[in-house]
Design a protein around this motif. Structure first.
Motif, short mmCIF file in Angstrom:
data_model
loop_
_atom_site.label_atom_id
_atom_site.label_comp_id
_atom_site.label_asym_id
_atom_site.label_seq_id
_atom_site.Cartn_x
_atom_site.Cartn_y
_atom_site.Cartn_z
N GLN A 62 13.09 38.32 51.96
CA GLN A 62 14.05 38.91 52.61
C GLN A 62 14.78 37.74 53.70
OE1 GLN A 62 12.80 42.82 54.76
NE2 GLN A 62 13.90 43.81 52.46
N THR A 63 13.31 36.79 54.04
CA THR A 63 14.29 35.44 54.95
C THR A 63 14.23 34.37 54.53
OG1 THR A 63 11.78 36.29 55.98
CG2 THR A 63 11.95 34.03 56.55
N ASN A 64 15.36 33.78 54.97
CA ASN A 64 15.56 33.15 55.00
C ASN A 64 14.76 31.87 54.08
OD1 ASN A 64 16.99 30.45 55.12
ND2 ASN A 64 18.77 31.09 55.67
N LYS A 65 15.14 30.96 52.98
CA LYS A 65 14.35 30.00 52.93
C LYS A 65 14.12 29.00 53.86
CE LYS A 65 14.12 31.18 48.23
NZ LYS A 65 13.67 32.15 48.30
N ALA A 66 14.94 28.66 54.46
CA ALA A 66 14.97 27.72 55.95
C ALA A 66 14.39 27.95 56.89
CB ALA A 66 15.91 27.50 56.10
N ASP A 67 13.32 29.44 56.84
CA ASP A 67 12.83 29.90 57.87
C ASP A 67 10.98 30.34 57.80
OD1 ASP A 67 15.52 29.90 59.72
OD2 ASP A 67 15.62 31.95 59.14
N LEU A 68 10.73 29.83 56.15
CA LEU A 68 9.68 29.80 56.30
C LEU A 68 8.41 29.22 57.44
CD1 LEU A 68 10.15 30.71 52.65
CD2 LEU A 68 9.49 32.07 54.34
N SER A 69 7.54 29.51 57.39
CA SER A 69 6.24 29.06 58.34
C SER A 69 5.77 28.25 57.66
CB SER A 69 5.47 30.22 59.66
OG SER A 69 5.22 30.85 58.64
N ASN A 70 4.61 27.98 57.25
CA ASN A 70 3.81 27.47 56.98
C ASN A 70 2.73 28.37 56.59
OD1 ASN A 70 4.50 24.54 56.56
ND2 ASN A 70 3.43 24.40 58.41
N SER A 71 2.37 29.71 57.69
CA SER A 71 1.42 30.26 56.75
C SER A 71 1.73 31.54 55.83
CB SER A 71 1.59 31.67 58.27
OG SER A 71 1.00 32.87 58.03
N ASP A 72 3.88 31.91 56.14
CA ASP A 72 4.32 32.22 54.85
C ASP A 72 4.32 31.29 53.43
OD1 ASP A 72 5.81 34.13 56.80
OD2 ASP A 72 7.53 32.70 57.30
N LEU A 73 3.75 30.36 53.27
CA LEU A 73 4.11 29.51 52.09
C LEU A 73 3.04 29.68 51.66
CD1 LEU A 73 6.20 26.34 53.42
CD2 LEU A 73 6.85 28.02 51.86
N GLY A 74 1.46 29.40 53.11
CA GLY A 74 0.12 30.02 52.21
C GLY A 74 0.15 31.43 52.18
N HIS A 75 0.84 32.44 51.94
CA HIS A 75 0.78 33.80 51.70
C HIS A 75 1.57 33.53 49.80
CE1 HIS A 75 -0.37 37.55 50.68
NE2 HIS A 75 0.83 38.65 50.84
N MET A 76 2.39 32.94 49.82
CA MET A 76 2.97 32.78 48.47
C MET A 76 2.21 31.62 47.11
SD MET A 76 7.44 31.63 50.48
CE MET A 76 8.29 32.28 49.17
N ARG A 77 1.53 30.98 48.17
CA ARG A 77 0.35 30.44 47.31
C ARG A 77 -0.34 31.32 47.19
NH1 ARG A 77 2.18 25.94 50.54
NH2 ARG A 77 0.83 26.16 52.02
N LYS A 78 -1.43 32.19 47.83
CA LYS A 78 -1.43 32.89 46.73
C LYS A 78 -1.75 34.02 46.08
CE LYS A 78 -4.94 36.02 49.96
NZ LYS A 78 -4.70 37.40 51.19
N VAL A 79 -0.53 34.47 46.90
CA VAL A 79 0.64 35.67 45.98
C VAL A 79 -0.05 34.77 44.59
CG1 VAL A 79 2.74 36.78 44.90
CG2 VAL A 79 1.55 36.59 47.27
N THR A 80 1.07 34.07 44.01
CA THR A 80 1.56 32.81 42.73
C THR A 80 -0.23 32.75 42.63
OG1 THR A 80 3.45 31.77 44.01
CG2 THR A 80 2.44 31.19 41.77
N ALA A 81 -0.99 32.43 42.92
CA ALA A 81 -2.17 32.63 42.04
C ALA A 81 -3.28 33.43 41.63
CB ALA A 81 -3.70 31.49 43.32
N TYR A 82 -2.80 34.51 42.10
CA TYR A 82 -3.36 35.81 42.37
C TYR A 82 -2.37 35.95 40.66
CZ TYR A 82 -3.91 41.05 41.76
OH TYR A 82 -3.75 42.20 41.81
N VAL A 83 -1.26 36.41 41.26
CA VAL A 83 -0.11 36.71 39.67
C VAL A 83 -0.61 35.57 38.50
CG1 VAL A 83 1.43 36.57 39.09
CG2 VAL A 83 1.58 37.87 41.08
N HIS A 84 -1.08 34.17 38.59
CA HIS A 84 -1.67 34.12 37.70
C HIS A 84 -2.81 33.94 36.86
CE1 HIS A 84 1.25 30.30 38.43
NE2 HIS A 84 2.21 31.27 38.18
N ARG A 85 -3.30 34.45 37.67
CA ARG A 85 -5.35 34.57 37.31
C ARG A 85 -5.04 36.19 36.91
NH1 ARG A 85 -6.80 34.02 42.09
NH2 ARG A 85 -7.10 36.32 43.03
N HIS A 86 -4.37 36.89 37.10
CA HIS A 86 -5.19 38.38 36.64
C HIS A 86 -3.40 37.94 35.60
CE1 HIS A 86 -6.85 39.92 39.34
NE2 HIS A 86 -6.77 39.70 40.36
#
Length: 113
Positions: A62-86
């Motif tokens: 629900q966040t505008n992509k331009a407003d995503l923080s480095n922390s947000d991007l870090g969580h997005m990478r964590k989610v992507t890694a979890y999904v790919h692994r499982h």
């Protein structure tokens, strides 16, 4: 890292997250209240890690992509890694009513979609 490298990394993260998370924010918001969702997940004394992540994913969707923080991007990478692994651990047979599917859905990915 140069500005163009940072933009490239950001774009790659956004693209991978968009591919990994295939549930809508509305569906993901309702999912944790189900018995199926509550039946899975690693708990650290209370709520499952996937439920907490799911709430954060809803916020990210629900966040505008331009407003995503480095922390947000870090969580997005964590989610992507979890999904790919499982996804690689897919059980044989019908996955409709499996703990494996429910766990992935807690992280925003429905393998039946």
């Amino acid at each position: 890292m140069t500005g163009s490298q940072q933009r490239h990394d950001r774009d790659e993260t956004l693209h991978a997250f968009d591919k990994a998370v295939n549930m809508t924010a509305a569906r993901l918001k309702k999912w944790p209240a189900t018995d199926e969702s509550k039946s899975v997940g690693q708990k650290d004394g209370g709520e499952s890690v996937g439920h907490a992540s799911g709430r954060r994913i809803v916020e990210l969707l629900q966040t505008n992509k331009a407003d995503l923080s480095n922390s947000d991007l870090g969580h997005m990478r964590k989610v992507t890694a979890y999904v790919h692994r499982h996804v690689k651990q897919r059980p044989s047979g019908d996955i409709t009513d499996t703990r494996w599917r429910y766990s992935l859905m807690n992280w925003g990915h429905d393998p039946k979609r």
